[in-house]
Design a protein around this motif. Structure first.
Motif, PDB file in Angstrom:
ATOM      1  N   GLU A 426       1.222  -1.051  -0.042  1.00  0.00           N
ATOM      2  CA  GLU A 426      -0.129  -0.062   0.481  1.00  0.00           C
ATOM      3  C   GLU A 426       1.066   0.850  -0.077  1.00  0.00           C
ATOM      4  O   GLU A 426       0.773   2.256  -0.223  1.00  0.00           O
ATOM      5  N   ASN A 427       1.953   1.322   0.884  1.00  0.00           N
ATOM      6  CA  ASN A 427       3.088   2.680   0.343  1.00  0.00           C
ATOM      7  C   ASN A 427       3.150   2.445  -0.670  1.00  0.00           C
ATOM      8  O   ASN A 427       3.671   3.343  -1.276  1.00  0.00           O
ATOM      9  N   ALA A 428       4.127   1.592  -1.406  1.00  0.00           N
ATOM     10  CA  ALA A 428       4.092   1.182  -2.542  1.00  0.00           C
ATOM     11  C   ALA A 428       3.466   2.171  -3.842  1.00  0.00           C
ATOM     12  O   ALA A 428       4.074   3.062  -4.435  1.00  0.00           O
ATOM     13  N   ILE A 429       1.994   1.563  -3.787  1.00  0.00           N
ATOM     14  CA  ILE A 429       1.202   2.320  -4.038  1.00  0.00           C
ATOM     15  C   ILE A 429       1.211   3.474  -3.982  1.00  0.00           C
ATOM     16  O   ILE A 429       0.736   4.500  -5.139  1.00  0.00           O
ATOM     17  N   MET A 430       0.863   3.901  -3.058  1.00  0.00           N
ATOM     18  CA  MET A 430       0.588   5.337  -3.163  1.00  0.00           C
ATOM     19  C   MET A 430       2.337   6.352  -3.221  1.00  0.00           C
ATOM     20  O   MET A 430       1.698   7.591  -4.185  1.00  0.00           O
ATOM     21  N   ILE A 431       3.027   5.710  -3.820  1.00  0.00           N
ATOM     22  CA  ILE A 431       4.490   6.398  -3.905  1.00  0.00           C
ATOM     23  C   ILE A 431       4.301   6.214  -5.602  1.00  0.00           C
ATOM     24  O   ILE A 431       4.116   6.974  -6.283  1.00  0.00           O
ATOM     25  N   THR A 432       4.463   5.385  -6.004  1.00  0.00           N
ATOM     26  CA  THR A 432       3.867   5.216  -7.433  1.00  0.00           C
ATOM     27  C   THR A 432       2.779   6.103  -8.087  1.00  0.00           C
ATOM     28  O   THR A 432       2.552   6.777  -9.287  1.00  0.00           O
ATOM     29  N   SER A 433       1.444   6.358  -7.741  1.00  0.00           N
ATOM     30  CA  SER A 433       0.888   7.488  -7.096  1.00  0.00           C
ATOM     31  C   SER A 433       1.071   8.326  -7.781  1.00  0.00           C
ATOM     32  O   SER A 433       0.495   9.518  -7.924  1.00  0.00           O
ATOM     33  N   THR A 434       1.779   8.905  -6.337  1.00  0.00           N
ATOM     34  CA  THR A 434       2.891  10.572  -6.247  1.00  0.00           C
ATOM     35  C   THR A 434       3.717  10.683  -7.179  1.00  0.00           C
ATOM     36  O   THR A 434       3.126  11.738  -7.923  1.00  0.00           O
TER      37      THR A 434
END
Lengths: 552, 552
Positions: A426-434
């Motif tokens: 979930e953190n990885a997906i937030m980084i890629t979304s950012t």
């Protein structure tokens, strides 16, 4: 360089390095940073040359060029390393906040049109403080409502609020690249000024998210937040002004210029950097501090130094800022293809796209929700129709502040990663979304901004008129020869010595400016120097012809 | 900043940090570097101000002031941390060689008086190559003989040869601080030029010490060493010249000046740094490369840019170099009190002093052994009595090159420590001895040099005459207005168009210079720009009065 070297990258460079090691003395850890720096410097040169060649292009800006070159380099490195690594240095908050951001913001303060900035001070504060808070609330609430549909693991309330902070951080660097101070001075000062004040708000909100018990917010919490903001704003500003005045006093008292231009320039660079670092040391807003330090230095210190120091500082600060800006966009572009994060987020390819879309939508709505109402409020406060913000201008303000850049990236890394690695999906997906939001908003919104301004504000390409006291002005250098004129030239109409109290009611900002000038002339300038107060021997009486030495 | 943070220091800062952490968001690892940078920037400001106040003092120089301030700070930190730690950043080779050294050497090349330098080229090469080899042999042999008496553990032959390299490395940075290009141009160009060439020799010798089987040296090894030196010298020089010419060509072809001074300055900074990094990447001599890049840039590129770019580059490069120099001396001063190394070496307090004394003696003898014979040789080669090196000048050359500085420190750390820690006592004692030699030679020899020059060469304080084509010249800017004059003004006598071959035999350097000018005018300048070849619109015809804009 504070950036840590990606170990996988070093492995990929194996064949080249072992060849080099065979050639001579091998200090391995040093050498991988040599490789990275060489590559970055080469790319920076390429960015400048290609950016120059594309300058006439109406869609491209230097930042977009750098971003695209960074992306291409990322792809090439990815291919060379057989899909294992795409970046040479990990994104480092330290590199960004300690080395790249200060020269950019300092230069912005140093070259800003001070009158324009202070005339719109109330509006800027409204946008920067209240506006950021509105945007933060909307993005946080929206994320809380909409993210549940995506099923992306457990987010706490703190995470949602952090998302609000991250995506409400206007990117001052983007603004500097997109808006032109000479063509659209009002929009520039509003959007850029908002970005600077926004930094103080973000720190307060970020601290609040981490320190306060946010499950039950009541009046006292709100008051505490407001008190925090006022404290942070005042102390940061005071520190910046103090550092600027100290530099002016040192240079005036010791009169370095008799001996050495280099020492004057060095003192100016070091004192401004010191103000930023002191602010960071005491957890204040370094951006606000160094911005005000730049303003004070351009008002006092810059007038105390030799003529060659003035030319040098003006261009050297601009060059440092230019290199740092280009570096940031290059860096963000290269970092965007970080394959590890994308692998972590890969199991749900649609989710990342959907999430980015939702975030972009929230940014659009969140910004619209404060730009239009606050512009209306600001217009109500102003009596002169000249200084009102028209609807088209409001639209451009809304649009030009949509870009999210390296500040958002840095905040996202700070919130969702520890030590640069993204372990949880979930953190990885937030980084890629950012990263997606940053890339999309910078490239797409950024490309559209220039044509949009030309379309909506066709009359805006007239040069600014009231720029006599700035280092950015071609006339700035020779004004002292004309004496310390008291004529207040605002919006083209000469206001000579306002003599009645009625002035204050009719045009408060004019009056404040008038009393400030009186105070400045009576107390500040005799103490700290500034225009007309330092023994100034003109180098050549015909010097007024030297204007083209100032062409940027 | 590449410097690693000393963990013990971070512990000492505990109370302050925990107070700060309580105040707001705490990212610990970032914050210790913020503390270190703030302290360093504050000290740099203090150095500049105090150095300025002490400028009239005949004994002090800026480097000695910085060294002493560094030492005092070290003592204060030592007292604060209750004798546990005295330095805030460990001495980092990367910081020194990648960030601090390039601007200093580049600026030296950029501001060097080219005619003076190339007229003495043969002497400089003799000193830099043959001289360094002689000094290296004497110091190595002396160390081998004398160190046995001290009983300081097992040294291999490689260690002794490394000691020879370390203490034969002339410190170009010290030379720049002590000798004045305007007051003693001949001595400056000889001692500084020697220091630059010396770097290439040191790399060859250092590589030789590590790669060759030195137990039986025969003719082929010597030939190989010589071949290595020639290869390194030529490739490094070619790379520097290539980078300089490329920058001149890019700026001339694209003509950045029409649009942006900042881009021109950025390209010059980045290209020169790139040349250094490329040299380091291919294990060449970065110092030689960036020095020649500076020379070429001042000859071609500098004349292609706008007037404000010229002023900016001249002063910005000098300022960067000035800050880097001050930083190095501050850093060496602070690092000198590294308590761990002294503890390791403590068990034999007399040994370290004795060793330092022996090393200082060897440096004195090793330098005398090449300065006087090679000066004699150089005088024999020269036909004009004007350019001969008198005995008093030889004495000053010998004395001014005795200082050992950060280069020696860096080499010593590279040889005797791995990852910054000194585990073995014999290594620790070598590090402390090196620090003692550096401190003693810089402070004592450095303090004596200025009065010594005044005593031995009282006539030397006349300003240089032949500086028309350098950025360092007050006239350099306006010479293009006078046309591309062919008059060769050397040593005060005008040599107009030498017409016979007899010239070559009488004064070879004059003739080489004449043919170089012809080649330069016919092929190089039309291609790469330079003085008089770029459309140059004088800003004001009365501009010749602008001289004081150039006062340093």
């Amino acid at each position: 360089m504070g950036a840590s070297i990606d170990p996988t990258m070093v492995d990929q460079m194996g064949p080249l390095r072992s060849f080099l090691v065979r050639m001579g003395l091998a200090s391995t850890s040093d050498h991988s940073s040599v490789v990275a720096i060489t590559l970055f410097v080469t790319l920076l040169c390429a960015c400048i040359v290609i950016g120059h060649l594309l300058e006439e292009n109406r869609w491209m800006s230097e930042s977009i060029t750098a971003l695209i070159i960074g992306l291409c380099t990322g792809v090439i490195v990815l291919l060379f390393s057989q899909g294992k690594s795409s970046h040479i240095m990990l994104f480092s908050e330290e590199l960004f906040f300690i080395y790249l951001l200060p020269p950019i913001i300092f230069n912005a303060g140093f070259q800003v049109k001070k009158k324009q900035f202070f005339r719109n001070f109330i509006t800027i504060m409204l946008f920067g403080a209240v506006g950021t808070f509105i945007s933060f609330s909307i993005v946080s609430a929206g994320a809380m409502l909409l993210f549940k549909k995506f099923d992306i693991g457990p987010f706490e309330i703190g995470d949602y609020l952090a998302i609000g902070t991250i995506f409400s951080a206007t990117d001052s660097v983007c603004t500097l690249q997109i808006l032109s101070q000479d063509e659209t001075p009002l929009l520039y000062s509003l959007v850029f000024g908002e970005g600077v004040v926004n930094d103080a708000t973000s720190i307060v909100l970020f601290n609040a998210v981490h320190n306060f018990d946010l499950t039950h917010i009541d009046g006292s919490t709100a008051l505490q937040l407001f008190g925090n903001f006022v404290y942070l704003f005042l102390t940061s500003t005071a520190l910046g002004i103090g550092a600027g005045l100290l530099s002016a006093y040192i240079i005036k008292a010791l009169y370095f210029g008799r001996h050495s231009t280099d020492r004057e320039v060095a003192i100016m660079i070091l004192m401004s950097y010191l103000s930023y670092m002191l602010a960071e040391l005491f957890y204040l807003s370094g951006i606000l501090t160094v911005f005000f330090c730049g303003i004070v230095m351009s008002h006092y210190t810059w007038h105390n130094v030799t003529e060659s120091s003035r030319i040098t500082t003006k261009h050297a600060f601009a060059t440092m800022s230019f290199i740092a800006e280009t570096f940031i966009f290059l860096y963000v572009g290269m970092d965007a293809l970080d394959i590890e994060k994308w692998k972590m987020a890969k199991r749900s390819p649609g989710t990342s796209v959907g999430l980015s879309g939702v975030l972009l939508g929230l940014i659009l709505v969140g910004r619209a929700a404060f730009v239009f109402p606050l512009s209306f409020l600001s217009n109500c406060l102003k009596r002169t129709p000249n200084s009102r913000i028209g609807f088209r201008q409001q639209f451009v303000i809304w649009w030009a502040g949509l870009m999210r850049g390296a500040v958002s990236m840095a905040l996202a890394y700070n919130q969702f990663t520890r030590s640069g690695l993204t372990k949880l999906p979930e953190n990885a997906i937030m980084i890629t979304s950012t990263i997606s939001v940053v890339l999309f908003s910078t490239v797409v919104f950024g490309m559209i901004t220039k044509p949009l301004i030309r379309l909506l504000l066709p009359q805006s390409s007239k040069p600014g008129q009231d720029n006599t006291s700035d280092p950015s002005s071609p006339k700035g250098l020779h004004i002292p020869l004309l004496g310390n004129g008291e004529a207040v030239d605002i919006d083209g109409c000469h206001v000579r010595r306002p003599s009645s109290l009625r002035m204050l009611l009719q045009a408060p900002s004019f009056t404040v400016h008038y009393y400030w000038r009186k105070f400045d002339d009576a107390y500040m300038r005799p103490m700290f120097g500034g225009r007309g107060f330092v023994p100034f021997v003109p180098s050549s009486p015909a010097g007024a012809g030297n204007g083209d030495a100032w062409a940027r």
